[in-house]
Design a protein around this motif. Structure first.
Motif, short mmCIF file in Angstrom:
data_model
loop_
_atom_site.label_atom_id
_atom_site.label_comp_id
_atom_site.label_asym_id
_atom_site.label_seq_id
_atom_site.Cartn_x
_atom_site.Cartn_y
_atom_site.Cartn_z
N PRO A 7 -9.09 -31.42 29.38
CA PRO A 7 -10.05 -30.48 28.80
C PRO A 7 -10.40 -29.40 29.81
O PRO A 7 -10.52 -29.68 31.00
CB PRO A 7 -11.27 -31.34 28.48
CG PRO A 7 -11.06 -32.65 29.11
CD PRO A 7 -9.62 -32.75 29.50
N ALA A 11 -15.06 -26.80 27.91
CA ALA A 11 -15.18 -27.94 27.01
C ALA A 11 -15.88 -29.11 27.70
O ALA A 11 -16.70 -29.80 27.09
CB ALA A 11 -13.81 -28.37 26.51
N ARG A 12 -15.57 -29.31 28.96
CA ARG A 12 -16.19 -30.40 29.71
C ARG A 12 -17.69 -30.14 29.87
O ARG A 12 -18.50 -31.05 29.70
CB ARG A 12 -15.53 -30.52 31.08
CG ARG A 12 -15.75 -31.84 31.73
CD ARG A 12 -14.93 -32.03 32.98
NE ARG A 12 -13.92 -30.99 33.16
CZ ARG A 12 -13.48 -30.56 34.32
NH1 ARG A 12 -13.93 -31.08 35.43
NH2 ARG A 12 -12.57 -29.63 34.41
N THR A 13 -18.06 -28.91 30.18
CA THR A 13 -19.47 -28.55 30.32
C THR A 13 -20.21 -28.74 29.01
O THR A 13 -21.33 -29.26 28.98
CB THR A 13 -19.59 -27.08 30.79
OG1 THR A 13 -18.88 -26.93 32.02
CG2 THR A 13 -21.04 -26.69 31.00
N LEU A 14 -19.59 -28.33 27.92
CA LEU A 14 -20.20 -28.50 26.60
C LEU A 14 -20.40 -29.98 26.28
O LEU A 14 -21.44 -30.38 25.75
CB LEU A 14 -19.34 -27.83 25.53
CG LEU A 14 -19.88 -27.85 24.12
CD1 LEU A 14 -21.21 -27.13 24.05
CD2 LEU A 14 -18.88 -27.19 23.18
N THR A 15 -19.43 -30.81 26.61
CA THR A 15 -19.53 -32.24 26.36
C THR A 15 -20.66 -32.86 27.18
O THR A 15 -21.45 -33.66 26.66
CB THR A 15 -18.20 -32.94 26.70
OG1 THR A 15 -17.17 -32.36 25.90
CG2 THR A 15 -18.27 -34.42 26.43
N VAL A 16 -20.77 -32.48 28.43
CA VAL A 16 -21.84 -33.01 29.29
C VAL A 16 -23.20 -32.55 28.77
O VAL A 16 -24.15 -33.34 28.71
CB VAL A 16 -21.62 -32.57 30.76
CG1 VAL A 16 -22.84 -32.88 31.61
CG2 VAL A 16 -20.39 -33.25 31.33
N ALA A 18 -24.01 -31.74 25.68
CA ALA A 18 -24.29 -32.46 24.44
C ALA A 18 -24.73 -33.89 24.74
O ALA A 18 -25.66 -34.41 24.10
CB ALA A 18 -23.08 -32.45 23.53
N GLY A 19 -24.10 -34.52 25.69
CA GLY A 19 -24.49 -35.88 26.08
C GLY A 19 -25.89 -35.93 26.66
O GLY A 19 -26.68 -36.82 26.35
#
Length: 52
Positions: A7, A11-16, A18-19
């Motif tokens: 990713p 995308a990784r920043t967005l996932t973190v 959101a978490g």
């Protein structure tokens, strides 16, 4: 050599993010659920007192 599908940084920043948002929401809900439990317990005690 084949590149692995990793990713990208966005995308990784967005996932973190959101978490983290989900975690904060769940922790806030704990306090709400605790208050709801106390209210329910008080209502049950009131019903028991009326039944006596």
């Amino acid at each position: 050599m084949m590149k692995l599908n990793r990713p990208n940084r966005k995308a990784r920043t967005l996932t973190v993010a959101a978490g983290a948002l989900a975690l904060v929401t769940l922790l806030g809900a704990c306090n709400t659920i605790e208050g709801f439990g106390r209210d329910t317990e008080r209502a049950g005690e009131a019903v028991q007192d009326k039944a006596k």
